[in-house]
Design an enzyme around this catalytic site. Sequence first.
Site, PDB file in Angstrom:
ATOM      1  N   GLY A 216       0.796  -1.215   0.000  1.00  0.00           N
ATOM      2  CA  GLY A 216       0.000   0.000   0.000  1.00  0.00           C
ATOM      3  C   GLY A 216       0.835   1.274   0.000  1.00  0.00           C
ATOM      4  O   GLY A 216       2.054   1.270   0.173  1.00  0.00           O
ATOM      5  N   HIS A 217       0.138   2.384  -0.173  1.00  0.00           N
ATOM      6  CA  HIS A 217       0.767   3.705  -0.317  1.00  0.00           C
ATOM      7  C   HIS A 217       1.587   4.095   0.911  1.00  0.00           C
ATOM      8  O   HIS A 217       1.219   3.823   2.051  1.00  0.00           O
ATOM      9  CB  HIS A 217      -0.299   4.768  -0.582  1.00  0.00           C
ATOM     10  CG  HIS A 217      -1.193   5.036   0.590  1.00  0.00           C
ATOM     11  ND1 HIS A 217      -0.907   5.975   1.555  1.00  0.00           N
ATOM     12  CD2 HIS A 217      -2.378   4.497   0.957  1.00  0.00           C
ATOM     13  CE1 HIS A 217      -1.866   6.002   2.452  1.00  0.00           C
ATOM     14  NE2 HIS A 217      -2.771   5.113   2.121  1.00  0.00           N
ATOM     15  N   ASP A 218       2.728   4.714   0.648  1.00  0.00           N
ATOM     16  CA  ASP A 218       3.595   5.298   1.676  1.00  0.00           C
ATOM     17  C   ASP A 218       4.205   4.284   2.635  1.00  0.00           C
ATOM     18  O   ASP A 218       4.775   4.658   3.658  1.00  0.00           O
ATOM     19  CB  ASP A 218       2.847   6.363   2.491  1.00  0.00           C
ATOM     20  CG  ASP A 218       2.425   7.552   1.650  1.00  0.00           C
ATOM     21  OD1 ASP A 218       3.304   8.358   1.304  1.00  0.00           O
ATOM     22  OD2 ASP A 218       1.232   7.667   1.315  1.00  0.00           O
ATOM     23  N   CYS A 236       1.044   3.027   4.729  1.00  0.00           N
ATOM     24  CA  CYS A 236       1.640   3.712   5.877  1.00  0.00           C
ATOM     25  C   CYS A 236       2.273   2.762   6.891  1.00  0.00           C
ATOM     26  O   CYS A 236       2.387   3.088   8.076  1.00  0.00           O
ATOM     27  CB  CYS A 236       0.613   4.593   6.583  1.00  0.00           C
ATOM     28  SG  CYS A 236      -0.298   5.689   5.493  1.00  0.00           S
TER      29      CYS A 236
END
Length: 300
Positions: A216-218, A236
Amino acid sequence: MTFNQPQTLRNIADLIGAQMIGDENFPVLGTNEIHRVKAGEIVFVNHPKYYDKALNSAATIILIDKVVDCPEGKALLVSDDPFRDFNKINTHFTKIYNFTEELHDLEVGEGTRIHPSAVIGNEVKIGKNSIIFPNVVIGDRTIIGDNVIIQSGTVLGGDAFYYRKLNGNFDRLISVGNVIIEDNVEIGNNCTIDRGVTDSTIIGEGSILDNLIQIGHDTIIGKKVLIASHAAIAGCCVIEDEVTVWGQVGMASGNRVGKGAVLLGKTGVNKDLEGGKTYFGQLAEEFRDYLRKEVKLKNL
């Protein structure tokens, strides 16, 4: 996201039509989410539950939906819809192409081989002696290091899964971050690695990813991490160096796994885990504790 040139509080307030609290010349260097934000950057908050967290974060500019006391050394941008205006700021300073325009500005190092069927976005950098297999998709602003292998069907830099419910529909927080793949990484077939919303999703040096993995993102994956097939890691997260993640592990957003930990197959991670230990279970617990509990249950 870091702006190409520093802005002022007045510039940003005028851009989004917000009330500003603070010196109009207060420097604004970029935007970021709460878990990655740094001094000089804007963070947004639109719920009282998170006001204190945002106001006391490293952010020095807070985009908020209510006038509150401004902490010393910081500035506020007061908006009727911080989510909307965060998108407006980000897309003003970062163009979203989504493969509709081929400007490229592609940098490729010596010895790198890219199959003709690969699709590559704009402002992509690929290092030396890397191999990009057929049907790989590489999104805008992706950075790939030296000696990297990316196998068929993998997508780097898809949109973050980040929405809010608005008027009965889902409203997207637009992703203007990127993906960074460091040196000596191998990524298997049909993996998906989302770009950061405002920062970078990072796969650390020497890490190996099997097939059919979602990142997932970041999220930040450390160095020499081994991830087996069907693992799903939400946004995250932080997975520190030399962690082993076995098949079908699921990891909820915002959690950290310490260095050298081992997550056995089908482990569910819903909290931070210390390094150097082995975990198992639908709600991750130390493997030895899990075995003791199973023995006790069988002896009842």
